[in-house]
Design an enzyme around this catalytic site. Structure first.
Site, PDB file in Angstrom:
ATOM      1  CB  SER A 151      -0.961  -0.004   1.292  1.00 32.45           C
ATOM      2  OG  SER A 151      -0.185   0.416   2.332  1.00 32.45           O
ATOM      3  CE  LYS A 189      -2.304   1.991   4.809  1.00 28.16           C
ATOM      4  NZ  LYS A 189      -1.589   0.793   5.348  1.00 28.16           N
TER       5      LYS A 189
END
Length: 231
Positions: A151, A189
């Site tokens: 991701s 993230k």
């Protein structure tokens, strides 16, 4: 000789790798150069690659390595007291920790895997010790995690990489962090603060941004470096 835009992009990529340890995304490059589309970025990167200034790392999505700089920029670089860590290690431009004065490496605890994708179990206990060049680390406590998932590929962080994290409990908008969600899920993230909410943003269009109330997210640390092994 490089065009003005080629020179601007090369210096931007170089600066971002020095500051964050990873190459910028195509979106970041497009915005920095005020280009209308990513196709313009592709053309500039191809031109820089053909001229031997950068190379794309094989089988690594959007991961770039700067091979050389224009003479004017290279001269300025030579005046700076930076070490050369070689192609397998990239780092940000961080101050050396005091303990690094007489050491070339510092053992950092490896705490298992961190998800760059769907969150996995919270950070595990120490599984190993990882020797890290001392000048990759700023002051403070650090730990390492193996990345699992894709991701964050547009931030240059790939499945199987090892990220170096400085332990902290707060971060600025735009920092890449280890975040603990609901005290049980740990993920890597980019942090965005939106009003009273916290957004955990992926660097891959296949993944959605997740938004939480501030009481649900705890910052465990901030990305300061990246180690990549080639097999």
């Amino acid at each position: 000789m490089l065009t003005r835009k080629q020179n601007e992009l090369l210096l931007f990529i170089h600066k971002r790798i020095r500051e964050t340890g990873v190459s910028p995304s195509f979106d970041e490059m497009k915005e920095a150069l005020q280009l209308a589309s990513k196709s313009g970025v592709h053309r500039l990167i191809t031109a820089l690659e053909e001229r031997g200034f950068i190379r794309r790392l094989a089988h690594r999505a959007r991961a770039l390595e700067v091979l050389k700089l224009p003479e004017s920029a290279a001269s300025a670089e030579q005046a700076m007291p930076e070490g050369n860590l070689g192609p397998n290690v990239v780092r940000g431009n961080f101050a050396k920790p005091e303990e690094s004065t007489h050491e070339t490496t510092i053992d950092v605890p490896l705490l298992g895997r961190i998800a760059a994708g769907v969150p996995i179990s919270a950070i595990q206990h120490e599984t190993d010790r990882l020797p890290v060049p001392a000048d990759m680390l700023s002051g403070g406590e650090h730990f390492a995690l193996e990345v699992k998932g894709d991701s964050m590929i547009e931030a240059g962080i790939l499945d199987g990489d090892t990220v170096l994290i400085r332990r902290c409990e707060s971060a600025d908008t735009g920092d890449i962090v280890v975040a603990l969600v609901d005290d049980e899920e740990a993920t890597l993230k980019r942090l965005r603060k939106k009003g009273g909410s916290i957004a955990l943003e992926a660097a891959n269009p296949d993944y959605e941004t997740r938004i939480f109330g501030p009481d649900r997210v705890k910052v465990q640390g901030r990305l300061v470096g990246l180690i990549r092994r080639y097999h």
